[in-house]
Design a protein around this motif. Structure first.
Motif, mmCIF file in Angstrom:
data_model
loop_
_atom_site.group_PDB
_atom_site.id
_atom_site.type_symbol
_atom_site.label_atom_id
_atom_site.label_comp_id
_atom_site.label_asym_id
_atom_site.label_seq_id
_atom_site.Cartn_x
_atom_site.Cartn_y
_atom_site.Cartn_z
ATOM 1 N N SER A 30 0.784 -1.070 -0.046
ATOM 2 C CA SER A 30 -0.091 0.060 0.124
ATOM 3 C C SER A 30 0.710 1.123 -0.069
ATOM 4 C CB SER A 30 -0.942 -0.021 1.216
ATOM 5 O OG SER A 30 -1.467 -1.199 1.180
ATOM 6 N N ARG A 31 1.940 0.950 0.610
ATOM 7 C CA ARG A 31 2.666 2.420 0.721
ATOM 8 C C ARG A 31 3.213 2.551 -0.710
ATOM 9 N NH1 ARG A 31 6.977 5.803 2.959
ATOM 10 N NH2 ARG A 31 8.812 5.125 2.250
ATOM 11 N N LEU A 32 3.595 1.334 -1.413
ATOM 12 C CA LEU A 32 4.178 1.627 -2.675
ATOM 13 C C LEU A 32 3.277 1.892 -3.628
ATOM 14 C CD1 LEU A 32 6.602 0.911 -4.309
ATOM 15 C CD2 LEU A 32 5.855 -0.961 -4.960
ATOM 16 N N ALA A 33 1.907 1.457 -3.474
ATOM 17 C CA ALA A 33 0.776 1.880 -4.373
ATOM 18 C C ALA A 33 0.620 3.601 -4.126
ATOM 19 C CB ALA A 33 -0.134 1.179 -3.959
ATOM 20 N N PHE A 34 0.642 3.893 -2.809
ATOM 21 C CA PHE A 34 0.439 5.343 -2.733
ATOM 22 C C PHE A 34 1.768 6.161 -3.250
ATOM 23 C CE2 PHE A 34 1.157 9.281 -0.494
ATOM 24 C CZ PHE A 34 0.003 9.774 -0.642
ATOM 25 N N ILE A 35 2.872 5.669 -3.174
ATOM 26 C CA ILE A 35 3.880 6.480 -3.712
ATOM 27 C C ILE A 35 3.632 6.590 -5.136
ATOM 28 C CG2 ILE A 35 6.164 6.424 -3.993
ATOM 29 C CD1 ILE A 35 6.628 5.699 -1.041
ATOM 30 N N LEU A 36 3.381 5.310 -5.794
ATOM 31 C CA LEU A 36 3.079 5.378 -7.318
ATOM 32 C C LEU A 36 2.090 6.242 -7.777
ATOM 33 C CD1 LEU A 36 3.691 1.797 -8.511
ATOM 34 C CD2 LEU A 36 4.892 3.638 -8.801
ATOM 35 N N ALA A 37 0.972 6.363 -7.107
ATOM 36 C CA ALA A 37 -0.027 7.025 -7.625
ATOM 37 C C ALA A 37 0.228 8.645 -7.085
ATOM 38 C CB ALA A 37 -1.322 6.799 -6.688
ATOM 39 N N ALA A 38 0.844 8.743 -6.172
ATOM 40 C CA ALA A 38 0.917 10.317 -5.714
ATOM 41 C C ALA A 38 2.229 10.886 -6.821
ATOM 42 C CB ALA A 38 1.558 10.296 -4.424
ATOM 43 N N SER A 39 3.048 9.898 -7.016
ATOM 44 C CA SER A 39 4.194 10.295 -7.778
ATOM 45 C C SER A 39 3.791 10.472 -9.186
ATOM 46 C CB SER A 39 5.366 9.311 -7.885
ATOM 47 O OG SER A 39 5.787 8.994 -6.641
ATOM 48 N N GLY A 40 2.789 9.776 -9.714
ATOM 49 C CA GLY A 40 2.045 9.697 -10.896
ATOM 50 C C GLY A 40 1.596 11.120 -11.319
ATOM 51 N N SER A 41 1.011 11.667 -9.914
ATOM 52 C CA SER A 41 0.137 12.959 -10.071
ATOM 53 C C SER A 41 1.509 14.147 -10.250
ATOM 54 C CB SER A 41 -0.854 12.975 -9.071
ATOM 55 O OG SER A 41 -1.314 14.285 -9.017
ATOM 56 N N ALA A 42 2.421 13.920 -9.229
ATOM 57 C CA ALA A 42 3.207 15.015 -9.264
ATOM 58 C C ALA A 42 4.187 15.006 -10.391
ATOM 59 C CB ALA A 42 3.967 14.650 -7.793
ATOM 60 N N VAL A 43 4.869 14.035 -10.867
ATOM 61 C CA VAL A 43 5.794 13.975 -11.791
ATOM 62 C C VAL A 43 4.846 14.193 -13.167
ATOM 63 C CG1 VAL A 43 7.360 12.923 -13.235
ATOM 64 C CG2 VAL A 43 7.360 12.648 -10.781
ATOM 65 N N GLY A 44 5.136 15.157 -13.904
ATOM 66 C CA GLY A 44 4.348 15.181 -14.977
ATOM 67 C C GLY A 44 4.996 16.630 -15.875
ATOM 68 N N LEU A 45 4.251 17.259 -16.729
ATOM 69 C CA LEU A 45 4.705 18.407 -17.545
ATOM 70 C C LEU A 45 5.351 19.382 -16.368
ATOM 71 C CD1 LEU A 45 1.671 18.773 -19.957
ATOM 72 C CD2 LEU A 45 3.842 17.766 -20.507
ATOM 73 N N GLY A 46 4.879 19.637 -15.500
ATOM 74 C CA GLY A 46 5.697 20.513 -14.461
ATOM 75 C C GLY A 46 7.178 20.464 -14.387
ATOM 76 N N ASN A 47 7.663 19.126 -14.435
ATOM 77 C CA ASN A 47 8.820 18.789 -13.992
ATOM 78 C C ASN A 47 9.567 19.013 -15.238
ATOM 79 O OD1 ASN A 47 6.845 17.255 -12.411
ATOM 80 N ND2 ASN A 47 8.723 16.691 -11.205
ATOM 81 N N ILE A 48 9.136 18.566 -16.568
ATOM 82 C CA ILE A 48 10.051 18.615 -17.586
ATOM 83 C C ILE A 48 10.033 19.645 -18.683
ATOM 84 C CG2 ILE A 48 10.694 17.100 -19.651
ATOM 85 C CD1 ILE A 48 9.902 14.559 -17.832
ATOM 86 N N TRP A 49 8.639 20.026 -18.667
ATOM 87 C CA TRP A 49 8.579 21.181 -19.348
ATOM 88 C C TRP A 49 8.406 22.482 -18.665
ATOM 89 C CZ3 TRP A 49 3.345 23.752 -18.522
ATOM 90 C CH2 TRP A 49 3.209 24.963 -19.670
#
Ligand code: PFF
Length: 474
Positions: A30-49
């Motif tokens: 569950s911790r991993l699932a949360f980290i994945l879901a939250a990172s999926g939301s956080a890491v995006g165009l904001g980081n690379i663009w």
């Protein structure tokens, strides 16, 4: 719990596994699932663009330093606060707030935090999707070999032509929105989460390849210096506001997204550790993007302050010159699209959820109504880039003089709405929510760490947001 299982943005996989796992083996999966879901939301165009281009516009190092401070001092505590509200409330953001407010005998008005977040999601996704469309079109450009051996000028022209053509922009904006609507309408399957699990590390690896390529140029030192050697004479107050706003944007804060995700987090997972992990992953991706891009900017005599087109004008140069560039380039832009889609899902979901809760509309209909309205609003961003590039609706205010509708949407959401949402979340947890409940939720072990956390939420975060706001208004 029915509501939870219907809420795929928080990851139906995590929902299922969390719900099922609570009894048997909650911690790890569950911790991993949360980290994945939250990172999926956080890491995006904001980081690379966005991160590289606003860093370029704001002079580099000093801006990066302020940004990192904002992440550490404001971003991480607010993420923890949001996750905590979500876990304690156990529902969608609006209902979690309602639940907590009533449990602690507070005003119902706190629910408005959820409402403002939802509105911000709506506005952000309208332009986010247009940029996601740029990334989509670059998948085709790269696969078609358009960058192979191309000069910086001709690559710049490819981007210029894309922006000048509202029909092509509309096509890709539409494709992007259709993808997002389809996923949200069906619910994010566990397959999707597994895919993120594999794709995110590949993206990380590819960014490393890009940084490696940048290191092979003569200008790596210049790029490194630009990012990490602060020159405070280049920092403006508006730059500080941008850094603060971007800390919120890049971590998906102040809008209830992390609350929604937090509602699936088992009780025995450390909220603070998890928030720190997600923030570190996010920051690492942004810094790597900067390290990959700025050396190329300097090596090719380009402008660091070139604006929103920066990555689309620099990275293709590298892909055009490196061995296997067509493959790497195509893969890179596909991954950029994936990163953008996983963030976009978390933006559409609150809107759909609200339709479901308030209006009793089905998930499919909600996704369609919400998605199509957002798509329509996105057309104003498309036109801002060409036909309406001279339309500056708020030109009567000095601050907004040269800003197009796209600029305004970006400014109002990232620089005003998200920090305000974060401010209220900090105030809620710091001053209003039951302190005992916060202590139980966080269980950081000793009292010192907890008191420090509360001190930050009570004083540092609100003061920082307020100071930056007031300074900017003056
Ligand atoms: N954090 C995303 C990015 O950096 O691209 C953008 C975003 C997603 C902002 C979700 C806000 C949000 F609620």
């Amino acid at each position: 719990m029915t509501e939870l299982t219907q809420n795929p943005s928080a990851g139906s996989a995590s929902t299922d596994s969390t719900a099922g796992a609570k009894a048997d083996h909650p911690m790890w999966s569950s911790r991993l699932a949360f980290i994945l879901a939250a990172s999926g939301s956080a890491v995006g165009l904001g980081n690379i663009w966005k991160f590289p281009y606003i860093t370029g516009e704001n002079g580099g190092g000093a801006f990066v330093l302020v940004y990192l401070l904002c992440i550490a001092l404001i971003g991480i505590p607010i993420m923890a606060a949001e996750v905590m509200i979500g876990r304690r409330g156990g529902r969608s953001p609006i209902n979690s707030m309602r639940q907590l407010a009533s449990r602690d005998g507070l005003s119902k008005r706190w629910v408005w935090i959820g409402g403002m977040g939802m509105l911000a999601s709506f506005l952000i996704l309208s332009f986010y999707s247009v940029i996601g469309g740029w990334a989509l079109s670059y998948v085709g450009n790269s696969a078609g070999g358009l960058f192979a051996g191309a000069s910086a000028d001709s690559i710049g022209a490819i981007f210029g032509n894309l922006l000048a053509d509202p029909y092509t922009l509309l096509l890709w904006h539409s494709v992007f929105m259709v993808l997002v609507i389809m996923i949200v309408a069906r619910g994010v399957s566990s397959g999707m989460e597994k895919a993120i699990n594999i794709l995110m590390p590949i993206m990380f690896g590819l960014l490393l390849v890009m940084v490696g390529y940048a290191m092979s140029t003569d200008s790596f030192g210049d790029g490194f210096k630009f990012l990490f050697s602060p020159d405070f004479s280049k920092l403006t107050t508006e730059g500080v506001l941008t850094a603060l706003g971007h800390a919120f944007f890049t971590l998906s804060l102040g809008m209830g997204v992390m609350m929604a995700y937090g509602s699936y987090l088992p009780k025995n997972v450390s909220i603070v550790k998890t928030a720190v992990t997600v923030s570190m992953v996010d920051t690492a991706v942004a810094l790597m993007a900067g390290l990959a891009i700025f050396p190329l900017v300097f090596a090719n005599g380009m402008e660091a302050g070139a604006g929103p087109g920066l990555i689309f004008q620099t990275l293709p140069i590298a892909f055009g010159q490196m061995p296997g560039g067509v493959f790497f380039g195509t893969l890179f832009f596909i991954l950029l699209v994936v990163a953008a889609v996983t963030s976009a899902i978390s933006l559409l979901e609150p809107v759909v959820e609200w339709f479901e809760e308030q209006k009793g509309i089905s998930r499919l209909k909600g996704a369609l109504i919400g998605g199509i309205s957002i798509w329509l609003l996105g057309i104003t961003t498309i036109l801002s880039l060409n036909v309406w590039s001279d339309v500056h609706p708020l030109a009567m205010f000095e601050r907004f003089e040269g800003k197009t509708i796209f600029d305004l949407l970006d400014y109002v959401t990232a620089n005003l709405m998200m920090p305000l949402g974060g401010l209220f979340i900090a105030l809620f947890v710091g001053w209003f929510m039951s302190k005992q409940a916060a202590e139980n939720e966080l269980s950081i072990g000793n009292g010192v760490a907890f008191n420090l956390f509360m001190f930050v939420l009570r004083f540092i975060t609100p003061a920082a947001v307020l100071v930056v706001f007031v300074y900017n208004l003056m």
